[in-house]
Design an enzyme around this catalytic site. Structure first.
Site, short mmCIF file in Angstrom:
data_model
loop_
_atom_site.label_atom_id
_atom_site.label_comp_id
_atom_site.label_asym_id
_atom_site.label_seq_id
_atom_site.Cartn_x
_atom_site.Cartn_y
_atom_site.Cartn_z
N ASP A 38 4.93 44.65 90.86
CA ASP A 38 3.73 45.49 90.77
C ASP A 38 2.44 44.70 90.93
OD1 ASP A 38 5.50 47.56 90.23
OD2 ASP A 38 5.38 47.26 88.07
N LYS A 41 1.77 44.52 96.16
CA LYS A 41 2.37 44.16 97.46
C LYS A 41 2.17 45.27 98.48
CE LYS A 41 6.33 43.68 95.35
NZ LYS A 41 5.93 43.72 93.93
N LYS A 43 -0.15 47.49 98.91
CA LYS A 43 -1.49 47.54 99.53
C LYS A 43 -1.65 46.41 100.55
CE LYS A 43 -6.20 46.40 98.90
NZ LYS A 43 -7.31 45.98 98.07
N GLY A 65 8.42 50.24 93.72
CA GLY A 65 7.42 51.30 93.82
C GLY A 65 6.18 50.66 94.39
N HIS A 66 5.95 50.83 95.69
CA HIS A 66 4.84 50.15 96.38
C HIS A 66 3.79 51.19 96.75
CE1 HIS A 66 7.73 46.65 97.61
NE2 HIS A 66 7.59 46.80 96.33
N GLN A 248 9.91 43.61 94.03
CA GLN A 248 9.90 42.98 92.69
C GLN A 248 9.04 41.71 92.74
OE1 GLN A 248 13.43 44.03 93.86
NE2 GLN A 248 12.53 45.94 93.20
N LYS A 355 -6.58 43.06 92.27
CA LYS A 355 -7.10 43.70 91.06
C LYS A 355 -8.14 42.85 90.31
CE LYS A 355 -4.36 47.12 89.59
NZ LYS A 355 -3.23 47.94 89.07
N LEU A 356 -8.88 42.03 91.06
CA LEU A 356 -9.93 41.23 90.41
C LEU A 356 -10.97 42.18 89.80
CD1 LEU A 356 -10.84 38.30 89.92
CD2 LEU A 356 -12.22 38.46 92.00
#
Ligand code: GDP
Ligand code: IMO
Ligand code: MG
Length: 448
Positions: A38, A41, A43, A65-66, A248, A355-356
């Protein structure tokens, strides 16, 4: 680029060969998760997929789940490669993947018209193993039997399917080509699984019900099945550009992760090689995805975990709920012991930091740089989960920033403290941060 400039002093033939390798190395790339999955990847792969000819899944299955967000529209891909939304990309499900035909059809149906188009662009390896309802029933029964010691799997039948593969009792996609024989094989598989289910105290499956349930999905799967190894080799020879999509993350790797709290495949470059049928020479650039903090779903040790309001804040701001199971993700600060372990194992060339933006507003941002165990400081990853469970973390506290990052498109647009955070990671790990994610959408990416 001239070969003599590239490799001065070499004979022309050797120079041409060296240049050929260099060019093919530039052509392909591997995208891997470097934490517990998670990392974002989906994006990154979607961003890169517009420039490649094929996106190739090599391991895992519908446990992945991408998430891909295009013009505000969110799509979550499980078994399908994340190149699915690019009409020019062939989607290859390689031999190392475990394929659930029911999940595959459900996912195609969920994509509507795009799914119909995609069905013509998918190639499923004839060597890939099939996840059937027996594997999902076994996954649930094994987890229930383990009680508090359960792994916390996604219940997608992944472990039992890989177990059957290694035990040499599994069914493969190639088997669907002979419909009559396939029915017989399923009967044997269900009979074997029922013995195991009885031992675990779970309900047996009715073989005729299983056959009826999977029949339409098997029909749809059949035309997609082919020799993907040959297809990929031909694609290589024609100079096509391939993107290998990891699922993963390295800490969930069956060999190098937090065993037994792991998935049942090799999630690193090794899994890409054995799961595609191409050699290491075809891998090209290895891009490791690192979330700017750490999350994990399911059980197992997690030294960086925050059990307080700060962890809850990361979960809320980061939308940290499982893309496959909806479970809340456990959250903590960035653990560079984990990232270094993952980079060493996989020869990572470039880090994509995602996610910075979620860290904006934190006054201070601790980063884990080492563990302390039995009074000794170490940057090595312990083999035993019990040891990882009891390590104390050694932190460096970095200053935070208040500015929202969503609109930043260049490194220079980031506040100084965010730039320093990125540089700290680079210096500590010794790997360049080439991409920075500042939002879920395709456009919210900084390249440097
Ligand atoms: P994957 O399994 O590695 O593909 O990651 P997931 O899709 O399970 O989870 C990543 C989540 O973070 C998804 O909801 C993405 O839309 C989101 N995401 C990815 N990159 C960024 C980013 O840079 N910023 C923000 N805010 N969200 C991101
Ligand atoms: P992506 O590709 C996060 C975790 C499960 C569980 C363990 C074993 O989206 O990053 P399994 O069903 O594989 O037997 O579960 O692995 N897990 C993941 N966690 N992201 C994933 O995939 C995961 N796939 C499996 O939560 O702890
Ligand atoms: Mg995911």
């Amino acid at each position: 680029m001239s070969s003599t400039r590239l490799t001065p002093g070499l004979s022309p033939v050797v120079a041409i060969l060296v240049e050929h390798v260099a060019v093919s190395e530039r052509r392909n790339c591997v995208v891997l998760g470097l934490q517990w999955g998670d990392e974002g990847k989906g994006k990154v792969i979607d961003c890169l997929a517009g420039t490649v000819d094929a996106v190739v899944r090599c391991q895992g299955g519908a446990n992945a789940g991408h998430t891909v967000v295009v013009e505000g529209m969110k799509t979550v891909l499980h078994l399908l490669p994340s190149g699915a939304l690019h009409p020019g990309a062939t989607c290859v499900i390689g031999n190392g993947v475990v394929v659930d035909p029911l999940a595959l059809c459900e996912e195609l149906d969920d994509l509507g018209a795009a799914g119909e188009d995609l069905a013509r662009r998918i190639k499923v390896s004839d060597r890939a193993h099939l996840v059937l309802p027996v594997h999902k029933a076994l996954d649930a029964a094994i987890e229930a039997h383990k009680g508090d010691a359960k792994v916390g799997t996604t219940l997608r039948g992944i472990g039992p399917c890989y177990a059957a593969k290694v035990a040499r009792t599994g069914l493969r996609c190639a088997d669907v080509q002979n419909a009559e024989r396939f029915q017989e094989q399923v009967r044997v598989l269900v009979a074997q699984a029922n013995e195991e289910l009885a031992f675990l105290g779970a309900e047996p499956l009715q073989v005729d019900e299983v056959l009826a349930l999977i029949a339409p999905a098997i029909e749809r799967l059949r035309p997609m099945v082919c020799d993907t190894v040959a297809w990929l080799h031909q694609a290589q020879e024609k100079g096509k550009r391939l993107l290998f999509e990891g699922a993963q993350g390295v800490m969930l790797d069956i060999d190098f992760g937090t065993y037994p709290y792991v998935t049942s495949s090799n999630t690193g470059v090794g899994g890409v090689i054995t799961g595609s049928g191409l050699s290491h020479k075809a891998m090209g650039e290895v891009i490791g995805i690192v979330k700017a903090y750490t999350t994990r779903v399911g059980g197992g040790p997690f030294p960086a975990e925050l059990h307080d309001a700060v962890g809850d804040g990361l979960r809320q701001r980061g939308g940290e709920f499982g893309a496959t199971t909806g479970r809340p993700r456990r959250c903590g600060w960035l653990d560079l012991v984990v990232v270094r372990h993952a980079c060493h194992l996989n020869g990572v060339d470039t880090i994509a930091l995602t996610k910075l933006d979620v860290l904006s507003g934190e006054a201070e941002i601790p980063v884990i740089t080492a563990y302390r165990i039995d009074g000794q400081e170490t940057t090595a990853m312990p083999a035993r989960s019990e040891d990882l469970q009891r390590v104390e973390v050694v932190k460096t506290v970095l200053p935070g920033w208040t500015q929202a990052l969503d609109d930043c498109r260049n490194f220079a647009d980031l506040p100084a403290a965010a730039q320093d955070y990125v540089r700290f990671i680079e210096e500590h790990i010794g790997v360049r941060v080439g991409y920075i994610g500042v939002g879920p959408g395709r456009e919210a990416t900084i390249s440097r």
